[in-house]
Design an enzyme around this catalytic site. Structure first.
Site, PDB file in Angstrom:
ATOM      1  N   MET A  26      29.970  42.485  44.071  1.00  0.00           N
ATOM      2  CA  MET A  26      31.658  42.164  44.673  1.00  0.00           C
ATOM      3  C   MET A  26      31.179  41.161  45.756  1.00  0.00           C
ATOM      4  O   MET A  26      30.367  41.033  46.276  1.00  0.00           O
ATOM      5  CB  MET A  26      32.119  43.546  45.241  1.00  0.00           C
ATOM      6  CG  MET A  26      32.436  44.405  44.038  1.00  0.00           C
ATOM      7  SD  MET A  26      33.594  45.727  44.671  1.00  0.00           S
ATOM      8  CE  MET A  26      35.084  45.157  45.176  1.00  0.00           C
ATOM      9  N   SER A  28      31.203  37.937  45.424  1.00  0.00           N
ATOM     10  CA  SER A  28      29.965  36.880  45.298  1.00  0.00           C
ATOM     11  C   SER A  28      30.671  35.658  44.719  1.00  0.00           C
ATOM     12  O   SER A  28      30.088  34.541  44.337  1.00  0.00           O
ATOM     13  CB  SER A  28      28.979  37.432  44.356  1.00  0.00           C
ATOM     14  OG  SER A  28      29.802  37.863  43.048  1.00  0.00           O
ATOM     15  N   GLY A  29      31.967  35.621  44.472  1.00  0.00           N
ATOM     16  CA  GLY A  29      32.492  34.479  43.926  1.00  0.00           C
ATOM     17  C   GLY A  29      32.756  34.422  42.564  1.00  0.00           C
ATOM     18  O   GLY A  29      33.028  33.354  41.869  1.00  0.00           O
ATOM     19  N   GLU A  97      37.343  40.511  35.322  1.00  0.00           N
ATOM     20  CA  GLU A  97      36.993  42.039  35.397  1.00  0.00           C
ATOM     21  C   GLU A  97      36.665  42.693  34.086  1.00  0.00           C
ATOM     22  O   GLU A  97      36.852  43.640  33.711  1.00  0.00           O
ATOM     23  CB  GLU A  97      38.324  42.640  36.092  1.00  0.00           C
ATOM     24  CG  GLU A  97      38.587  42.149  37.419  1.00  0.00           C
ATOM     25  CD  GLU A  97      37.713  42.494  38.531  1.00  0.00           C
ATOM     26  OE1 GLU A  97      36.621  43.196  38.052  1.00  0.00           O
ATOM     27  OE2 GLU A  97      37.919  41.961  39.721  1.00  0.00           O
ATOM     28  N   ILE A 173      34.558  54.235  38.401  1.00  0.00           N
ATOM     29  CA  ILE A 173      35.857  53.178  38.681  1.00  0.00           C
ATOM     30  C   ILE A 173      36.568  53.449  39.815  1.00  0.00           C
ATOM     31  O   ILE A 173      37.205  54.621  39.865  1.00  0.00           O
ATOM     32  CB  ILE A 173      36.759  52.969  37.561  1.00  0.00           C
ATOM     33  CG1 ILE A 173      35.693  52.245  36.387  1.00  0.00           C
ATOM     34  CG2 ILE A 173      37.596  51.794  37.950  1.00  0.00           C
ATOM     35  CD1 ILE A 173      36.340  52.250  34.885  1.00  0.00           C
ATOM     36  N   CYS A 188      18.516  46.438  51.638  1.00  0.00           N
ATOM     37  CA  CYS A 188      19.605  47.165  52.704  1.00  0.00           C
ATOM     38  C   CYS A 188      20.387  48.160  51.596  1.00  0.00           C
ATOM     39  O   CYS A 188      21.191  48.871  52.254  1.00  0.00           O
ATOM     40  CB  CYS A 188      20.606  46.252  53.274  1.00  0.00           C
ATOM     41  SG  CYS A 188      19.715  45.039  54.569  1.00  0.00           S
TER      42      CYS A 188
END
Length: 192
Positions: A26, A28-29, A97, A173, A188
């Site tokens: 998510m 990330s372009g 998507e 989802i 992280c």
């Protein structure tokens, strides 16, 4: 100058298609890159059709919208097979998507590409658990090109490839934005 017969042009269009995949975490372009490629196809005056899953209503009911609020008109569909029914005289098909589509999507992409259509697909490659998401691995396997884009880890600034879920919800989802997810690098992501 060599002239080609109609049969040669027909065969070229039947076998000249391709599948391009844009994937990543998510933020990330992915959608931004999808829109950029589709707009270039429109500038070239190609017949472009864009599809997204009907369940994706975060920004708009019908448009594909990036996090930067760039948008392009699309047709929301219930399932992957609907794309075949609506993709008529198309030269370029965009699908956003892709992870939310059913497992028929790779087959649909192959059928379109085999008809000479350029298919550009964007979607999350992994879910919030870091597992391959929906039909994305199968599309990666059949795509002529795969572009993996990265976000920036909000914790350390390194390239992020994971979508870290901020809220406790076990559903695979869960539509959401910055209040629900943040991009994180491998280290992280696994610290929390």
């Amino acid at each position: 100058m060599m002239l080609f017969s109609e049969d040669v042009f027909r065969r070229r269009s039947e076998f000249g298609g391709s599948i391009e995949l844009i994937c990543g975490s998510m933020f990330s372009g992915k959608t931004e890159e999808l829109i950029r490629r589709l707009r270039r196809a429109q500038i070239a005056r190609l017949n472009v059709e864009i599809f997204k899953p009907k369940t994706d209503t975060r920004y708009d009911e019908t448009a594909v919208v990036s996090h930067d609020l760039n948008s392009i008109h699309s047709t929301p569909v219930e399932n992957a097979s609907s794309i075949l029914l609506l993709g008529g005289n198309t030269q370029v098909v965009g699908i956003d998507e892709a992870q939310f589509f059913d497992d028929e999507l790779p087959n649909v992409c192959n059928q379109l590409a085999n008809k000479g259509i350029r298919v550009i697909v964007a979607g999350l490659d992994m879910d919030f658990l870091g597992k391959p998401f929906g039909p994305m691995p199968a599309i990666m396997a059949i795509a002529e090109s795969v572009t993996k884009v990265h976000a920036v880890c909000v914790k350390c600034g390194n390239p992020a490839l994971y979508s870290y879920r901020l809220v406790h919800n076990p559903a695979k989802i869960l539509l959401g934005e910055k209040e629900t997810y943040e991009p994180r690098c491998r280290i992280c992501y696994h610290i929390d």
